[in-house]
Design a protein around this motif. Structure first.
Motif, PDB file in Angstrom:
ATOM      1  N   UNK A   2       0.876  -1.179  -0.175  1.00  0.00           N
ATOM      2  CA  UNK A   2      -0.063  -0.037  -0.044  1.00  0.00           C
ATOM      3  C   UNK A   2       0.933   1.236  -0.043  1.00  0.00           C
ATOM      4  N   UNK A   3       0.715   2.075  -0.708  1.00  0.00           N
ATOM      5  CA  UNK A   3       1.110   3.231  -0.893  1.00  0.00           C
ATOM      6  C   UNK A   3       0.411   4.455  -0.730  1.00  0.00           C
ATOM      7  N   UNK A   4       0.974   5.672  -0.357  1.00  0.00           N
ATOM      8  CA  UNK A   4      -0.109   6.975  -0.366  1.00  0.00           C
ATOM      9  C   UNK A   4       0.471   8.058  -1.187  1.00  0.00           C
ATOM     10  N   UNK A   5      -0.256   8.815  -1.916  1.00  0.00           N
ATOM     11  CA  UNK A   5       0.122   9.596  -2.753  1.00  0.00           C
ATOM     12  C   UNK A   5      -1.036  10.899  -3.070  1.00  0.00           C
ATOM     13  N   UNK A   6      -0.320  12.131  -3.133  1.00  0.00           N
ATOM     14  CA  UNK A   6      -1.011  13.081  -2.978  1.00  0.00           C
ATOM     15  C   UNK A   6      -1.267  13.464  -4.507  1.00  0.00           C
ATOM     16  N   UNK A   7      -2.268  14.238  -4.888  1.00  0.00           N
ATOM     17  CA  UNK A   7      -2.467  14.465  -6.241  1.00  0.00           C
ATOM     18  C   UNK A   7      -1.377  15.101  -6.869  1.00  0.00           C
ATOM     19  N   UNK A   8      -0.655  16.086  -6.108  1.00  0.00           N
ATOM     20  CA  UNK A   8       0.541  16.698  -6.633  1.00  0.00           C
ATOM     21  C   UNK A   8       1.586  15.923  -7.138  1.00  0.00           C
TER      22      UNK A   8
ATOM     23  N   UNK B  78       7.839   4.162  -0.326  1.00  0.00           N
ATOM     24  CA  UNK B  78       8.597   5.060   0.259  1.00  0.00           C
ATOM     25  C   UNK B  78       8.466   5.144   1.823  1.00  0.00           C
ATOM     26  N   UNK B  79       9.640   5.450   2.511  1.00  0.00           N
ATOM     27  CA  UNK B  79       9.585   5.603   3.952  1.00  0.00           C
ATOM     28  C   UNK B  79       8.461   6.059   4.501  1.00  0.00           C
ATOM     29  N   UNK B  80       7.757   7.261   3.819  1.00  0.00           N
ATOM     30  CA  UNK B  80       6.589   7.779   4.467  1.00  0.00           C
ATOM     31  C   UNK B  80       5.401   6.858   4.159  1.00  0.00           C
ATOM     32  N   UNK B  81       5.396   5.994   3.468  1.00  0.00           N
ATOM     33  CA  UNK B  81       4.323   5.131   3.356  1.00  0.00           C
ATOM     34  C   UNK B  81       4.153   4.275   4.392  1.00  0.00           C
ATOM     35  N   UNK B  82       5.195   4.138   5.393  1.00  0.00           N
ATOM     36  CA  UNK B  82       5.087   3.202   6.689  1.00  0.00           C
ATOM     37  C   UNK B  82       4.426   3.917   7.542  1.00  0.00           C
TER      38      UNK B  82
END
Length: 109
Positions: free
Chosen positions: A15-21, A100-104
């Motif tokens: 699972x990853x998290x991405x902003x529209x930007x 990416x690390x921030x996905x954790x």
């Protein structure tokens, strides 16, 4: 923030998290790297999918905009990975879908 379940060819998933930007940044990179496939010379040759456009809105409308973009963002991701390998497997696409690390520690909003 969009939550994406990425399944790789070896059937591992994450699972990853991405902003529209970040989608917008990827789109700009792809259009720069692949001008023919982006339709810059001949719009009929465009195979890179269209990304829903940027929208100016007040803070109170952020969730509404995100929800409205959900289906087009999903369709964009699906179309992107179905492109010919020279695009779908380029470094920019791999980096975008890589954890990416921030996905954790996902964003709270």
């Amino acid at each position: 923030v969009y939550i994406i379940n990425v399944t790789w060819s070896d059937l591992t998933s994450q699972i990853i998290y991405r902003r529209y930007s970040k989608f917008f940044d990827l789109q700009m990179q792809l259009l720069d790297k692949f001008p023919i496939e982006g339709g810059q010379k001949d719009p009929k040759q465009r195979i890179i999918p269209f990304l829903p456009g940027k929208i100016l809105f007040r803070r109170s409308h952020i969730r509404d905009v995100a929800v409205k973009r959900l289906k087009p963002i999903n369709e964009y991701c699906r179309a992107l990975v179905r492109l010919p390998p020279h695009i779908s497997q380029c470094d920019e696409v791999f980096r975008f879908f890589e954890a990416r690390p921030e996905d954790l520690n996902p964003p709270k909003e």
